[in-house]
Scaffold this motif. Sequence first.
Motif, PDB file in Angstrom:
ATOM      1  N   MET A  40      39.989  20.492  47.983  1.00 41.30           N
ATOM      2  CA  MET A  40      41.081  20.385  47.274  1.00 41.30           C
ATOM      3  C   MET A  40      41.105  19.108  46.646  1.00 41.30           C
ATOM      4  SD  MET A  40      43.517  23.114  47.943  1.00 41.30           S
ATOM      5  CE  MET A  40      42.387  23.410  48.574  1.00 41.30           C
ATOM      6  N   ASP A  41      39.833  18.243  47.053  1.00 41.76           N
ATOM      7  CA  ASP A  41      39.069  17.059  45.778  1.00 41.76           C
ATOM      8  C   ASP A  41      40.412  16.847  45.194  1.00 41.76           C
ATOM      9  OD1 ASP A  41      37.301  16.081  44.249  1.00 41.76           O
ATOM     10  OD2 ASP A  41      38.124  16.507  41.805  1.00 41.76           O
ATOM     11  N   CYS A  42      41.602  16.420  46.401  1.00 42.88           N
ATOM     12  CA  CYS A  42      42.577  15.455  46.404  1.00 42.88           C
ATOM     13  C   CYS A  42      43.042  14.878  47.941  1.00 42.88           C
ATOM     14  CB  CYS A  42      43.605  15.102  45.423  1.00 42.88           C
ATOM     15  SG  CYS A  42      44.383  17.032  46.151  1.00 42.88           S
ATOM     16  N   PRO A  43      43.568  13.265  48.160  1.00 38.51           N
ATOM     17  CA  PRO A  43      44.897  13.164  49.234  1.00 38.51           C
ATOM     18  C   PRO A  43      45.297  14.601  49.855  1.00 38.51           C
ATOM     19  CG  PRO A  43      44.195  11.280  48.131  1.00 38.51           C
ATOM     20  CD  PRO A  43      43.904  12.337  46.960  1.00 38.51           C
ATOM     21  N   VAL A  44      44.376  15.224  51.307  1.00 36.83           N
ATOM     22  CA  VAL A  44      45.698  15.722  51.800  1.00 36.83           C
ATOM     23  C   VAL A  44      46.378  15.342  52.621  1.00 36.83           C
ATOM     24  CG1 VAL A  44      45.848  18.386  52.366  1.00 36.83           C
ATOM     25  CG2 VAL A  44      44.610  18.092  50.988  1.00 36.83           C
ATOM     26  N   TYR A  45      47.510  16.189  53.089  1.00 34.52           N
ATOM     27  CA  TYR A  45      48.058  15.520  54.033  1.00 34.52           C
ATOM     28  C   TYR A  45      49.505  16.024  55.138  1.00 34.52           C
ATOM     29  CZ  TYR A  45      47.641  11.058  52.140  1.00 34.52           C
ATOM     30  OH  TYR A  45      47.092   9.225  51.807  1.00 34.52           O
ATOM     31  N   TYR A  46      49.447  16.542  56.397  1.00 35.30           N
ATOM     32  CA  TYR A  46      50.622  17.086  56.635  1.00 35.30           C
ATOM     33  C   TYR A  46      51.642  16.717  58.035  1.00 35.30           C
ATOM     34  CZ  TYR A  46      46.142  21.019  56.274  1.00 35.30           C
ATOM     35  OH  TYR A  46      45.453  22.024  55.767  1.00 35.30           O
ATOM     36  N   CYS A  47      52.254  18.279  57.838  1.00 33.46           N
ATOM     37  CA  CYS A  47      53.576  17.094  58.916  1.00 33.46           C
ATOM     38  C   CYS A  47      53.066  18.314  59.358  1.00 33.46           C
ATOM     39  CB  CYS A  47      54.195  17.285  58.303  1.00 33.46           C
ATOM     40  SG  CYS A  47      55.146  16.398  56.456  1.00 33.46           S
ATOM     41  N   ILE A  48      53.652  17.984  61.132  1.00 37.49           N
ATOM     42  CA  ILE A  48      53.579  18.593  62.505  1.00 37.49           C
ATOM     43  C   ILE A  48      54.960  19.953  61.811  1.00 37.49           C
ATOM     44  CG2 ILE A  48      54.681  17.304  64.007  1.00 37.49           C
ATOM     45  CD1 ILE A  48      52.761  18.568  66.506  1.00 37.49           C
ATOM     46  N   GLY A  49      55.766  21.204  62.475  1.00 37.52           N
ATOM     47  CA  GLY A  49      55.978  22.089  62.176  1.00 37.52           C
ATOM     48  C   GLY A  49      56.574  22.504  64.109  1.00 37.52           C
ATOM     49  N   ASN A  50      57.622  23.077  63.579  1.00 36.31           N
ATOM     50  CA  ASN A  50      58.464  23.862  65.446  1.00 36.31           C
ATOM     51  C   ASN A  50      57.048  24.503  65.263  1.00 36.31           C
ATOM     52  OD1 ASN A  50      59.840  25.024  62.694  1.00 36.31           O
ATOM     53  ND2 ASN A  50      59.816  26.753  64.270  1.00 36.31           N
ATOM     54  N   HIS A  51      56.434  25.696  64.265  1.00 38.80           N
ATOM     55  CA  HIS A  51      55.691  26.941  64.936  1.00 38.80           C
ATOM     56  C   HIS A  51      54.346  25.894  65.489  1.00 38.80           C
ATOM     57  CE1 HIS A  51      58.780  29.443  64.482  1.00 38.80           C
ATOM     58  NE2 HIS A  51      58.901  29.706  63.966  1.00 38.80           N
ATOM     59  N   ASP A  52      54.260  24.739  65.256  1.00 40.23           N
ATOM     60  CA  ASP A  52      52.756  23.964  65.518  1.00 40.23           C
ATOM     61  C   ASP A  52      52.810  23.258  66.612  1.00 40.23           C
ATOM     62  OD1 ASP A  52      52.199  24.425  62.751  1.00 40.23           O
ATOM     63  OD2 ASP A  52      53.258  22.637  62.164  1.00 40.23           O
ATOM     64  N   LEU A  53      53.817  23.884  67.816  1.00 38.81           N
ATOM     65  CA  LEU A  53      54.045  22.768  68.906  1.00 38.81           C
ATOM     66  C   LEU A  53      53.807  23.926  70.139  1.00 38.81           C
ATOM     67  CD1 LEU A  53      57.114  21.266  68.215  1.00 38.81           C
ATOM     68  CD2 LEU A  53      55.147  19.974  68.909  1.00 38.81           C
ATOM     69  N   VAL A  54      52.189  24.284  70.717  1.00 43.49           N
ATOM     70  CA  VAL A  54      52.041  25.344  71.114  1.00 43.49           C
ATOM     71  C   VAL A  54      51.718  24.655  72.958  1.00 43.49           C
ATOM     72  CG1 VAL A  54      51.025  26.029  68.655  1.00 43.49           C
ATOM     73  CG2 VAL A  54      49.179  24.891  69.766  1.00 43.49           C
ATOM     74  N   LYS A  55      51.426  25.824  73.222  1.00 43.61           N
ATOM     75  CA  LYS A  55      51.374  25.615  74.721  1.00 43.61           C
ATOM     76  C   LYS A  55      50.102  24.412  74.488  1.00 43.61           C
ATOM     77  CE  LYS A  55      53.004  29.719  76.248  1.00 43.61           C
ATOM     78  NZ  LYS A  55      52.203  31.197  77.406  1.00 43.61           N
ATOM     79  N   GLY A  56      49.775  23.565  75.967  1.00 43.43           N
ATOM     80  CA  GLY A  56      49.092  22.818  76.060  1.00 43.43           C
ATOM     81  C   GLY A  56      49.250  21.758  77.172  1.00 43.43           C
ATOM     82  N   LYS A  57      49.454  20.462  77.054  1.00 44.80           N
ATOM     83  CA  LYS A  57      49.597  19.602  78.122  1.00 44.80           C
ATOM     84  C   LYS A  57      50.906  18.703  77.904  1.00 44.80           C
ATOM     85  CE  LYS A  57      45.184  17.402  79.606  1.00 44.80           C
ATOM     86  NZ  LYS A  57      44.122  16.207  79.357  1.00 44.80           N
ATOM     87  N   TYR A  58      51.236  18.972  76.087  1.00 45.65           N
ATOM     88  CA  TYR A  58      51.823  18.690  75.525  1.00 45.65           C
ATOM     89  C   TYR A  58      52.660  19.471  74.170  1.00 45.65           C
ATOM     90  CZ  TYR A  58      48.583  14.928  73.755  1.00 45.65           C
ATOM     91  OH  TYR A  58      47.578  14.152  73.385  1.00 45.65           O
ATOM     92  N   GLY A  59      53.459  19.732  73.323  1.00 49.41           N
ATOM     93  CA  GLY A  59      53.536  20.455  72.791  1.00 49.41           C
ATOM     94  C   GLY A  59      52.754  20.412  71.012  1.00 49.41           C
ATOM     95  N   GLU A  60      52.270  19.293  70.852  1.00 52.94           N
ATOM     96  CA  GLU A  60      51.830  18.305  69.762  1.00 52.94           C
ATOM     97  C   GLU A  60      50.323  17.927  69.756  1.00 52.94           C
ATOM     98  OE1 GLU A  60      53.519  14.282  71.390  1.00 52.94           O
ATOM     99  OE2 GLU A  60      53.588  16.994  71.274  1.00 52.94           O
TER     100      GLU A  60
END
Length: 827
Positions: free
Chosen positions: A169-189
């Motif tokens: 994108m040729d610029c800084p890129v930031y992300y937030c975590i959403g409800n559907h980004d909490l997936v199976k694992g030791k813990y959602g995130e």
Amino acid sequence: MKRLSVILISFLLYLPLSAQFKGTVYIDTDQSGIFNKGDKPLAGVMVTDGLNVVKTDKKGRFSLPGFEKTRFITITTPAGYETEQFYLSAKENRKSYDFVLTESERTKSKEHSFVQITDTEVTGGMGRWVTDLQQYIKNEKPAFLIHTGDICYEPGLTMHNQVVNAQTMDCPVYYCIGNHDLVKGKYGEELYESLYGPTWYSFDVGNIHYVVTPIDHGDNPTDYTLKDVYNWLKNDLALMKEGQALILFNHDLFTASDTFVFKADNEHMLDLRAFNTKAQIYGHMHYNYVRNQNGIYTICTGTLDKGGIDHSPSSFRDIKVDADDNISTELRYAFIEPQIAIVSPMDSQITTSSVAASTGEKQLPVSVNTYHSQAKTSHVSYILSDAENKQEIAKGNLTSLTDWNWNGNIQIPANENGKRLHLTVTSFFNDGKKATATSQFTYQKDFKLSTIPGKDWNTLLQNAAHSGGVNDSQVKLPLQLQWTANTGSNIFMTSPIIAGQKVFIATTDDNVSLNTFICAFDFNSGKLLWKFPTANSVKNTIAYENGIVIAQDAACNLYALDADSGKLFWKQYINLDSYPYLTEGVTVDKGIAYAGIGAGLSAYDLKTGQTIWTNKDWKQREGATTTLTVAGNVLVSGTQWGGLYGNDIRTGKQLWKLSDNGLGNRGASPVYKDGKLWIISSKSFFTIEPQTGKVLQQKELSANLDVTSTPLVTEQEVIFGTADRGVFALDKSTLFSKWKAETSPSLVYTAPYSSTPQAGVETSPVASQGVVYIGASDGYLYAIDQATGIIKEKYNLGAPVFSTVAVSGNRMIVCDFAGNVYCFSSK
């Protein structure tokens, strides 16, 4: 001595803990991307272990103790700098956690912009929207891009940041975590953290402190708690610089309350107003909605890659910050190639002039719709010439009225009367591209059309039963544009009203400008008669009865206006007992106004505004686009992803609910005709007995029917729009397919989860003299033979049409998303 030993042991235990994470922040003076001897340390940079927050000393050094959930050491990238890595994993057990920054002009300025995208929910690929976004960023040069969550699930999480990142994108890129980004694992995130880093952090651009926090719920349990976030947030905000302003990001809204408090529990709360908060920006809801919560804007953006749950147009958001830390916003629509259409004067038509209020001179009104996803429109120019001898008459530039429309008036010499004229209009975009359109027309300064009087058109499809799609109007082909006017903001699913020789319409603005109105125009001339400002967007049907116009806005305000003057008779707040957002349409019948949805669904005395009853039996779910339908003694309404409901029109008591067989996944309203409800939903057409809710017929079709199109029921056909296949007609007696009228791919996608290259039609068909008139999302008004489905004429408006037409006598009112109101007459 014993006490001294205890103190010494405690001190020795504290020392290694306090120095568990050490490091230095450097300026990358040689731009090598790595730490070198010539790089300079940077003081005053905030660094966190996820709980504790410190600032670097004069030598750029920091020391953090960590806590039991420390997974990252993260810096608050300061204004005027960028970094390829603002976090380092604590699992690496580094001896020194060092960060390298490069100087950046785009993050230094107090005046800057950024782009928000959200809820891309990638599962099967990224799509063309990535290119549109990438090119828009290249052309408009924002300070950063942020994705506010729902990336989505394991496939999306592993794919998304490979395609949308600082390099691509040729610029800084930031992300937030959403409800559907909490997936199976030791813990959602867990998976999110392995790919995207910390779920809470901050960064500075200009004079703004930007803070990202994680959603507090989702598909799988989180390891973090709201108290964890509160403890860090309190420490982070405590180190804001004097005079800084605050903007917050989260996948969901913190609070619908104007108190604007971040609350972990009753003992751990932060009053965010104390930190000069300007806005909270979020997604999650799949719709476009801005509220001014007593000085703090809460800004929800829909989905740029597909239609929203409430049929919000596919879009991303450009947000600007000025030198005084004030924000402005602009929605941007994906998938649109450079395009332009002259909507007045229309090609091959007779065009007359208007009279300039200041000089009394004759003027030719010019109106153009133009757009390009990848760059803003810088200016629009015109050249008017004589069609026969090519002699130039006038040239100049038009003025922007809305995000799609450019407008102006051309002085016409008297000797041009009766001649064929040629208009060339060119739109110039910030990426160097341009689009050109031409129109050749006959100019007659005193041209007048004969008018045939007709009946009032009081609401969507004329009446509260929405059965006016077949009527006694005298509209015939070919059509002649009698006048056009622009409201100054977008027109969404509100359909025009024709009553008392006036045209009424309401507008939408999903930006912080909240430039929204209910407007009245003279039916004969198009002159603006009055304009009533609403607190928020009116997104759906308005209604008229006995000299009163009724409308509800997205912020749950219900208005009753005097149709002659625009004066407010009364106003009611619709309490939904949930998040305050309305996209439904109102209905008026026999002196009673019906408005709201769920716990806010109510009946009101039209004259006084007094509440007659309120629904107590069912609640609102997702944003719905239903317009309330009166079917005898039953009021029919519904919610998206909920159901279709019948309530007793006299008491408000729920009589029935239908949610099976696709009836819960629906944007359309039913028409009440021949004693039955006729409605489309999901992939099926239905007829329903209104008193009991019994399904009488169901016909499954090979199309997506989650559109807002109310069927047209004639003697022989049932006709309606689809989300992906244009217009369908069924044989009324057999329900077999009779014909299909294919429209072009949509300019903007609105039906939930619809995307390129689907051909969407959200509006309802209206028939006159054997021809069906319907606007489409491709920007055309279609005239279709009612019996055969042959497209007889189509008119390029150059902007999507989400508003159903209205007819009276030999005239038809059409509205487009660019804010234009058109009056067509039969020649």
